[in-house]
Structure formats: C-alpha cells, structure tokens
Motif scaffolding. Structure first.
Motif, PDB file in Angstrom:
ATOM      1  N   GLY A 117       6.365  -7.097 -10.769  1.00  0.00           N
ATOM      2  CA  GLY A 117       5.742  -7.671  -9.578  1.00  0.00           C
ATOM      3  C   GLY A 117       5.869  -6.738  -8.391  1.00  0.00           C
ATOM      4  N   GLY A 118       6.988  -6.023  -8.313  1.00  0.00           N
ATOM      5  CA  GLY A 118       7.166  -5.008  -7.271  1.00  0.00           C
ATOM      6  C   GLY A 118       7.054  -5.528  -5.852  1.00  0.00           C
ATOM      7  N   LEU A 119       6.547  -4.661  -4.985  1.00  0.00           N
ATOM      8  CA  LEU A 119       6.460  -4.951  -3.557  1.00  0.00           C
ATOM      9  C   LEU A 119       5.014  -5.090  -3.104  1.00  0.00           C
ATOM     10  N   SER A 120       4.824  -5.868  -2.054  1.00  0.00           N
ATOM     11  CA  SER A 120       3.514  -5.937  -1.411  1.00  0.00           C
ATOM     12  C   SER A 120       3.271  -4.603  -0.699  1.00  0.00           C
ATOM     13  N   GLY A 122       2.707  -4.074   2.422  1.00  0.00           N
ATOM     14  CA  GLY A 122       3.498  -4.053   3.657  1.00  0.00           C
ATOM     15  C   GLY A 122       4.962  -3.729   3.398  1.00  0.00           C
ATOM     16  N   GLU A 123       5.497  -4.277   2.317  1.00  0.00           N
ATOM     17  CA  GLU A 123       6.893  -4.011   1.984  1.00  0.00           C
ATOM     18  C   GLU A 123       7.086  -2.577   1.486  1.00  0.00           C
ATOM     19  N   LYS A 124       6.095  -2.024   0.802  1.00  0.00           N
ATOM     20  CA  LYS A 124       6.178  -0.622   0.377  1.00  0.00           C
ATOM     21  C   LYS A 124       6.271   0.286   1.599  1.00  0.00           C
ATOM     22  N   LYS A 125       5.444  -0.010   2.586  1.00  0.00           N
ATOM     23  CA  LYS A 125       5.457   0.771   3.825  1.00  0.00           C
ATOM     24  C   LYS A 125       6.797   0.601   4.549  1.00  0.00           C
ATOM     25  N   MET A 126       7.306  -0.637   4.551  1.00  0.00           N
ATOM     26  CA  MET A 126       8.596  -0.903   5.179  1.00  0.00           C
ATOM     27  C   MET A 126       9.708  -0.127   4.474  1.00  0.00           C
ATOM     28  N   LEU A 127       9.685  -0.102   3.150  1.00  0.00           N
ATOM     29  CA  LEU A 127      10.696   0.636   2.393  1.00  0.00           C
ATOM     30  C   LEU A 127      10.652   2.120   2.757  1.00  0.00           C
ATOM     31  N   THR A 128       9.471   2.681   2.816  1.00  0.00           N
ATOM     32  CA  THR A 128       9.330   4.091   3.175  1.00  0.00           C
ATOM     33  C   THR A 128       9.894   4.352   4.568  1.00  0.00           C
ATOM     34  N   ASN A 129       9.565   3.490   5.519  1.00  0.00           N
ATOM     35  CA  ASN A 129      10.039   3.637   6.895  1.00  0.00           C
ATOM     36  C   ASN A 129      11.555   3.449   6.985  1.00  0.00           C
TER      37      ASN A 129
END
Length: 176
Positions: A117-120, A122-129
C-alpha cells in the motif's frame, strides 16, 4: 543572538549557516535579518528580532546526534490509520523543529513506504523533505557529508525494519 558563520537549524528547512546579517527594508519597515544558506542552495531571510519565535536554534551536538540515530533503530511509533490525519500529525512534528520528532517521522514513513500500500503522494514528498531536514542536521553534528549521513540513515532504517517487521512476520502463525 547568532553570528555570521554559526550553524543553525530552521524548522521545515533543515540545518544551514548564517552567511550574513543585513539591514533590509521590507514593507516599509527597516530591520536586521539573518541571511541563512540552507541545503539545496536555498537562501532564507529571517528577522533577527523574531528568529527564536521562528524556531531557529543551534545545531545539535554529537551526543544528541547519537540519540537521534538511535530513534531510527527503534520500531515505529503508532500512527493514525487515516492518511489525512496522519499527514497532519507528521506535519506538526516537523514544524516543531524537534529533531527527535523529525527522526520519528522519517522512520515511520520509511516503514510505511516498505509495506503493502505504501505512501500517498503527499506522504512521499513529506518523507523526502523530512529526510533532507534530518540528514542536513546530522551531517553538521557528525562533521560528515550529507551522502555519508544519508547512507547511515537508510542503513539504520533498513535494519530496524528487518528486525521489527520482516523477522517477525512468522511470529503470529497459528498452530493447530
């Protein structure tokens, strides 16, 4: 009061340094500003009067860096199931400027990304940041390069995921 050359942490941007202190007129008001150089060649101006209110603080030391790294070696903390609420909770942690909270966000989202299922988006971007913020401060605290620290962060998360998730998959099997 900070000085030119000081390493600082600025929430939502990460760790950087003060390259100058300049008097500027903004919206008809003259005041003194810290000119910050952040990762990715970003420059930020922050009024010296309100720097602490904006969350600017000294970069953590080596002892604190070791404690932050140990957070990456732990199991994830309980997160909201609803991605929208989880996103807001994680954003609040990042805005706090508390590097321990940022490390918690990085670990939790990295675990979630590895799962089905992973990340949405927005959450992928948040993780990177969040990871960039974490790595920028740890690199300064450890007197190391960002590449080396990023490798360390990835390694710690992979090992903890292996320990707390992959190695425990068979623990819940029912034997008749």
């Amino acid at each position: 009061m900070f000085n030119v050359g000081d390493s600082i942490f600025y929430p939502m941007h990460g760790a950087g340094s003060i390259v100058s202190i300049e008097e500027k007129e903004v919206m008809g008001k003259k005041q003194s500003y810290y000119i910050l150089e952040m990762p990715g060649e970003v420059r930020v101006m922050v009024p010296t009067e309100t720097a602490e209110e904006h969350g600017i603080r000294d970069v953590i030391g080596k002892n604190e860096a070791d404690k932050v790294i140990s957070i990456l070696e732990q199991d994830e903390t309980e997160m909201e199931k609803n991605w929208n609420k989880r996103y807001r909770e994680n954003m609040d942690k990042m805005k706090s400027g508390d590097i321990y909270e940022v490390a918690d966000v990085v670990r939790n989202l990295a675990f979630k990304q590895k799962e089905k299922g992973g990340l949405s988006t927005g959450e992928k971007k948040m993780l990177t940041n969040a990871k960039q913020i974490l790595v920028s401060e740890l690199a300064l605290a450890e007197h190391s390069s960002q590449d080396v620290v990023e490798g360390l962060v990835d390694d710690k998360i992979s090992k903890s995921y292996q320990t707390f998730r992959v190695d425990n998959i068979g623990d819940n099997t029912v034997v008749n």
